[in-house]
Design an enzyme around this catalytic site. Sequence first.
Site, PDB file in Angstrom:
ATOM      1  N   CYS A 140      -2.290  -3.565   7.600  1.00 50.66           N
ATOM      2  CA  CYS A 140      -2.306  -1.950   8.000  1.00 50.66           C
ATOM      3  C   CYS A 140      -0.901  -1.425   7.612  1.00 50.66           C
ATOM      4  CB  CYS A 140      -2.580  -1.656   9.469  1.00 50.66           C
ATOM      5  SG  CYS A 140      -2.724   0.191   9.942  1.00 50.66           S
ATOM      6  N   CYS A 143       0.334   0.968   9.982  1.00 47.07           N
ATOM      7  CA  CYS A 143       0.732   0.795  11.296  1.00 47.07           C
ATOM      8  C   CYS A 143       2.159  -0.169  11.484  1.00 47.07           C
ATOM      9  CB  CYS A 143      -0.275  -0.301  12.107  1.00 47.07           C
ATOM     10  SG  CYS A 143      -1.949  -0.005  11.772  1.00 47.07           S
ATOM     11  N   ASP A 144       2.249  -0.932  10.335  1.00 49.08           N
ATOM     12  CA  ASP A 144       3.349  -1.908  10.251  1.00 49.08           C
ATOM     13  C   ASP A 144       4.500  -1.700   9.125  1.00 49.08           C
ATOM     14  OD1 ASP A 144       2.449  -3.271  12.452  1.00 49.08           O
ATOM     15  OD2 ASP A 144       1.069  -4.439  10.987  1.00 49.08           O
TER      16      ASP A 144
END
Length: 315
Positions: A140, A143-144
């Site tokens: 992701c 997300c990261d």
Amino acid sequence: MTTSQEHIHCLIIGSGPAGYTAAIYASRADLKPVLYTGLTPGGQLTETTEVDNFPGYPKGITGPELMEDLKNQAERFGTEVRFGMATKADLNVTPKQIWIDDTKMITADTVIISTGASAKWLGLENESRLRMNAGGVSACAVCDGFFYKGQDVAIVGAGDTAAEEATYLAKLCKKVYMIVRRGEMRASKAMQNRVQNTPNIEILWHSETHDILGKETVDGVVVKNVQTNELRTLNVTGFFVAIGHKPNTDIFKGQIDMDDMGYIQVVPGTTKTNIAGVFAVGDCADKNYRQAVTAAGSGCMGALDAERYLASVGH
Ligand code: NDP
């Protein structure tokens, strides 16, 4: 073999942000929900480290902590959270029938499906080792990606997700290598153009990931050109896998409307499926956004839709 049976007013299947948010709303509406967690209580977020994009946590929170908070919040209003896996379903009867762990049969007045989706992985040994260690392997970018600001990263995949995530990463990172296994991309032309017009994305065509290097965290990726067999080491600190997701909807196949990838289809703007009383929320019905907060939002909608449905049928 069915060994026990129980009737439940509002059954929630799955324990990601969508399921727990549905549970918070359903319990506050006195629907007396019972939530079955599945085999990974807390869902996909329990496999991530820091979550920095869930509203309300200005300092960030770890995925497991966030899921524990959501669970506690659902329980505070009376949700019964149980460990167990829905293994079989008959949704075309009234009440709906769901089997848990192949043994317990539940009849339910309404069902909220929040079974999520699972990222697909390449299956390399170092991929799973570094992923489990939170060592720089992620599925992701939204997300990261932030953790790799100013660094060089690689992403594998050539669909819309990979293209979108590559351009997202390119805004944060110094350089993005995109590893594409064929000589063309599956992504839409518009997305391909975006990738190809982004100067700090280098596309490696006809390439597969041979190995991921690094003891504790990623410090390189070895890529093989499948036409020449040439190996090349990319000096990257992050490795993103974007080769698709699989919605966890197998037990509902043939009973409920799905697209050809298995995502449950809902009436746009609602969580209603083609079966009255059955609602789908979160990633099992969403291949586009796949964020904790969008899943949570649809979980709220699912509970409200379930409440209105139950009122309409006089329950
Ligand atoms: P897709 O299934 O569309 O694409 C997967 C990609 O990964 C393909 O390019 C495939 O290669 C590659 N791949 C699969 N397995 C491997 C492997 N083992 N090694 C290397 N590469 C591999 O998945 P997406 O997640 O990209 O998209 C899913 C759906 O969601 C699509 O319908 C997409 O259009 C949609 N979507 C739409 C968005 C939007 O409209 N904004 C954003 C994101 C997704 P190959 O092509 O060679 O098979």
